[in-house]
Design an enzyme around this catalytic site. Sequence first.
Site, PDB file in Angstrom:
ATOM      1  N   SER A 300      40.486  40.335  31.557  1.00  0.00           N
ATOM      2  CA  SER A 300      41.539  39.500  32.069  1.00  0.00           C
ATOM      3  C   SER A 300      42.763  40.282  32.504  1.00  0.00           C
ATOM      4  CB  SER A 300      41.854  38.477  30.990  1.00  0.00           C
ATOM      5  OG  SER A 300      42.803  37.575  31.388  1.00  0.00           O
ATOM      6  N   ASP A 311      43.227  50.843  42.458  1.00  0.00           N
ATOM      7  CA  ASP A 311      43.238  50.628  43.913  1.00  0.00           C
ATOM      8  C   ASP A 311      44.369  51.377  44.595  1.00  0.00           C
ATOM      9  OD1 ASP A 311      41.018  49.061  43.726  1.00  0.00           O
ATOM     10  OD2 ASP A 311      41.945  47.239  44.532  1.00  0.00           O
ATOM     11  N   LYS A 325      36.309  39.298  33.265  1.00  0.00           N
ATOM     12  CA  LYS A 325      36.911  37.970  33.139  1.00  0.00           C
ATOM     13  C   LYS A 325      37.998  37.854  34.207  1.00  0.00           C
ATOM     14  CE  LYS A 325      38.369  34.028  31.576  1.00  0.00           C
ATOM     15  NZ  LYS A 325      39.458  33.852  32.536  1.00  0.00           N
TER      16      LYS A 325
END
Length: 401
Positions: A300, A311, A325
């Site tokens: 999460s 990224d 999740k």
Amino acid sequence: FAIALLVVGVLIGRASVLTHAPTQNKFTTSALKNSGTRPNVDFTEFWEIWNKIQTKFVHRPGDEQKMYKGAIAGMVASLNDPYSVYFTPEIAQQFQEELEGTFFGIGAEIGMKNNRVVIVTPLPDSPAEAAGIRAGDFIVAIDGKETTGFSSEEAAKRIRGHEGTTVTLAIERVNTKSRVDYVITRKKIELKSVTQKILPGDIMLMTVTSFNEQTIPQFNDAIAKVQEKKIKGIIVDLRNDPGGYFEGAIAFASEWLEPNQIVVAERGNGSVQRTEFSSNGLHRLRGIPTTVLINEGSASASEIVAGALQDHKVAKLIGQKSFGKGSVQEYEQLSDGSALKLTVALWFTPLDRSINESGIQPDIVLTEKKSGADDANRGFLKDPLKDQTIQRAVQFLRTGK
């Protein structure tokens, strides 16, 4: 009123404001019509069954409030989404206590995997950890009651209890078919969200156990120490971090990013359009070499942070693939103290990688043999440099490979 959007087994959130009408006290067709939504459903059968229960059930009459609440819970359960759940006032209170960082239980975050109740992570220094419970363990029974058909919230309700009492969990470990009973004594669990330790070579180990209300103040203390000690590298340990508040994840990741860089995006109901959430704050950790440790218990909010830093190429991820999740839950407190947690969207990294079910793949993958024992023992609480995953992170910060 303000609510949070939650993202883990029993936990993550984005601040938002909802203006839903107050919950009706009685379930009636007219109440549905007045809500602005007219379901294309004939409620005749519902009322037929209701009346049969009240006139024929051996223990009649049934408790109308319990029947009404049960109908609501069944309606939400019919969505077949493990993270969309109706909370009774009692469970809603327990859920809020967990987000605030204090509750009574065994100290394990639980979620759902393949429609089974699973340990996302045992918390550091918890009764669950001391008993030998591991991330990825399936809970197949609680005090002899099979968990088939349970939601994670129902399991949490049964596991929690008064301090000093015991609960017996039947555990099935990954890749085994045998069941082992663990008898665990409950105690008060107080979560320390962010801990810090300076390692040799001016490297800071920053461990985040969950993203709760304490995270950002404690994170700010750690940043102050980074600036004071002129830290040369940072290890962010997100292993077994099950998630928490969405705002905390955004603020945390933002400190490594440039202003207005994308941290995470969401899509809802099959939409191709993304709603993007950008960095904020003071960006005080930009340029400091950083590694992030993740494993299958990182879920999460942890995955949002890890995905964003990966990224934007401001940190190297080390460990094992994360939990996966990546769905967005809208959490709304209702007028009688009950609550609804409803999945409304899916999370995507800045480069549009789906988090849900896919998880985040680390840049440097460590085998389970190397990282698993360390994760279970949470080496940072003892001697961090005996933890092989932390050793690998230190090596990368010192050598760049």
